[in-house]
Design a protein around this motif. Structure first.
Motif, mmCIF file in Angstrom:
data_model
loop_
_atom_site.group_PDB
_atom_site.id
_atom_site.type_symbol
_atom_site.label_atom_id
_atom_site.label_comp_id
_atom_site.label_asym_id
_atom_site.label_seq_id
_atom_site.Cartn_x
_atom_site.Cartn_y
_atom_site.Cartn_z
ATOM 1 N N TRP A 1 0.841 -1.189 0.000
ATOM 2 C CA TRP A 1 0.000 0.000 0.000
ATOM 3 C C TRP A 1 0.881 1.245 0.000
ATOM 4 N N ILE A 2 0.491 2.267 -0.759
ATOM 5 C CA ILE A 2 1.182 3.561 -0.733
ATOM 6 C C ILE A 2 0.133 4.676 -0.701
ATOM 7 N N SER A 3 0.566 5.874 -0.378
ATOM 8 C CA SER A 3 -0.283 7.078 -0.333
ATOM 9 C C SER A 3 -1.531 6.870 0.515
ATOM 10 N N GLY A 4 -1.318 6.330 1.709
ATOM 11 C CA GLY A 4 -2.428 6.169 2.639
ATOM 12 C C GLY A 4 -3.481 5.179 2.191
ATOM 13 N N GLY A 5 -3.100 4.221 1.370
ATOM 14 C CA GLY A 5 -4.047 3.211 0.899
ATOM 15 C C GLY A 5 -4.782 3.594 -0.366
ATOM 16 N N HIS A 6 -4.386 4.688 -1.002
ATOM 17 C CA HIS A 6 -5.050 5.113 -2.235
ATOM 18 C C HIS A 6 -4.519 4.390 -3.461
ATOM 19 N N PHE A 7 -3.334 3.774 -3.348
ATOM 20 C CA PHE A 7 -2.723 3.062 -4.465
ATOM 21 C C PHE A 7 -1.991 1.836 -3.940
ATOM 22 N N ILE A 8 -1.728 0.903 -4.850
ATOM 23 C CA ILE A 8 -0.877 -0.251 -4.565
ATOM 24 C C ILE A 8 0.356 -0.136 -5.452
ATOM 25 N N LEU A 9 1.523 -0.321 -4.849
ATOM 26 C CA LEU A 9 2.784 -0.352 -5.582
ATOM 27 C C LEU A 9 3.150 -1.808 -5.823
ATOM 28 N N HIS A 10 3.361 -2.169 -7.077
ATOM 29 C CA HIS A 10 3.743 -3.534 -7.464
ATOM 30 C C HIS A 10 5.157 -3.479 -8.035
ATOM 31 N N GLN B 1 16.680 -13.528 -19.599
ATOM 32 C CA GLN B 1 16.494 -12.073 -19.594
ATOM 33 C C GLN B 1 15.826 -11.603 -18.308
ATOM 34 N N ARG B 2 16.495 -10.672 -17.614
ATOM 35 C CA ARG B 2 15.948 -10.108 -16.388
ATOM 36 C C ARG B 2 15.073 -8.898 -16.711
ATOM 37 N N THR B 3 13.925 -8.815 -16.049
ATOM 38 C CA THR B 3 13.006 -7.690 -16.215
ATOM 39 C C THR B 3 12.656 -7.142 -14.842
ATOM 40 N N GLU B 4 12.803 -5.827 -14.682
ATOM 41 C CA GLU B 4 12.404 -5.148 -13.450
ATOM 42 C C GLU B 4 11.376 -4.083 -13.816
ATOM 43 N N VAL B 5 10.253 -4.086 -13.101
ATOM 44 C CA VAL B 5 9.155 -3.176 -13.405
ATOM 45 C C VAL B 5 8.589 -2.641 -12.094
ATOM 46 N N ILE B 6 8.129 -1.393 -12.134
ATOM 47 C CA ILE B 6 7.344 -0.813 -11.044
ATOM 48 C C ILE B 6 5.993 -0.463 -11.642
ATOM 49 N N GLU B 7 4.934 -0.836 -10.933
ATOM 50 C CA GLU B 7 3.577 -0.607 -11.421
ATOM 51 C C GLU B 7 2.743 0.035 -10.307
ATOM 52 N N ILE B 8 1.952 1.009 -10.656
ATOM 53 C CA ILE B 8 1.030 1.654 -9.717
ATOM 54 C C ILE B 8 -0.385 1.203 -10.077
ATOM 55 N N LYS C 1 -14.925 7.411 -11.282
ATOM 56 C CA LYS C 1 -15.806 7.870 -12.364
ATOM 57 C C LYS C 1 -16.046 6.758 -13.387
ATOM 58 N N ARG C 2 -14.993 6.055 -13.753
ATOM 59 C CA ARG C 2 -15.125 4.957 -14.724
ATOM 60 C C ARG C 2 -15.503 3.639 -14.060
ATOM 61 N N LYS C 3 -15.414 3.601 -12.738
ATOM 62 C CA LYS C 3 -15.669 2.383 -11.964
ATOM 63 C C LYS C 3 -14.792 1.235 -12.470
ATOM 64 N N ALA C 4 -13.483 1.543 -12.570
ATOM 65 C CA ALA C 4 -12.531 0.568 -13.109
ATOM 66 C C ALA C 4 -11.165 0.756 -12.452
ATOM 67 N N TYR C 5 -10.443 -0.339 -12.344
ATOM 68 C CA TYR C 5 -9.059 -0.274 -11.874
ATOM 69 C C TYR C 5 -8.197 0.233 -13.014
ATOM 70 N N PHE C 6 -7.074 0.856 -12.661
ATOM 71 C CA PHE C 6 -6.089 1.266 -13.667
ATOM 72 C C PHE C 6 -4.708 0.885 -13.182
ATOM 73 N N MET C 7 -3.806 0.718 -14.123
ATOM 74 C CA MET C 7 -2.414 0.400 -13.827
ATOM 75 C C MET C 7 -1.511 1.213 -14.722
ATOM 76 N N THR C 8 -0.425 1.692 -14.158
ATOM 77 C CA THR C 8 0.610 2.379 -14.910
ATOM 78 C C THR C 8 1.934 1.718 -14.575
ATOM 79 N N SER C 9 2.672 1.309 -15.603
ATOM 80 C CA SER C 9 3.934 0.593 -15.396
ATOM 81 C C SER C 9 5.110 1.412 -15.883
ATOM 82 N N PHE C 10 6.225 1.246 -15.181
ATOM 83 C CA PHE C 10 7.481 1.903 -15.544
ATOM 84 C C PHE C 10 8.580 0.884 -15.565
#
Length: 90
Positions: free
Chosen positions: A50-59, A68-75, A81-90
């Motif tokens: 949990w991050i930002s007081g429970g407003h997001f999950i950090l993966h 091949q090694r892969t490292e990713v951070i995902e929020i 409003k859309r009633k949907a989960y969202f994910m952003t990956s870096f």
């Protein structure tokens, strides 16, 4: 309770449905040979917190796919409003 606080509470409750993910997960699997993929093993670690007081999950992802090694951070969040989960990956 303000309108913003009510909205944040709803988002937190909806995002709370994903609380089973919180923790460290050891990932293992096998890549099945496809037309453009080579076969091999998948192994690694996924961490959810949990991050930002429970407003997001950090993966955090640290995985080997074959050699091949892969490292990713995902929020992960919830858009009320859309009633949907969202994910952003870096």
């Amino acid at each position: 309770m303000s309108k913003q606080t009510k909205r944040n509470t709803r988002e937190n409750l909806k995002l709370g449905e994903l609380s089973f993910l919180i923790g460290k997960w050891h990932t293992e699997g096998k890549i099945i040979n496809a037309t453009s993929a080579s076969s091999g093993k998948i192994r690694g670690m996924d961490t959810y917190e949990w991050i930002s007081g429970g407003h997001f999950i950090l993966h955090r992802v640290d995985v080997f796919m074959a050699a091949q090694r892969t490292e990713v951070i995902e929020i992960i969040g919830f858009d009320d409003k859309r009633k949907a989960y969202f994910m952003t990956s870096f």
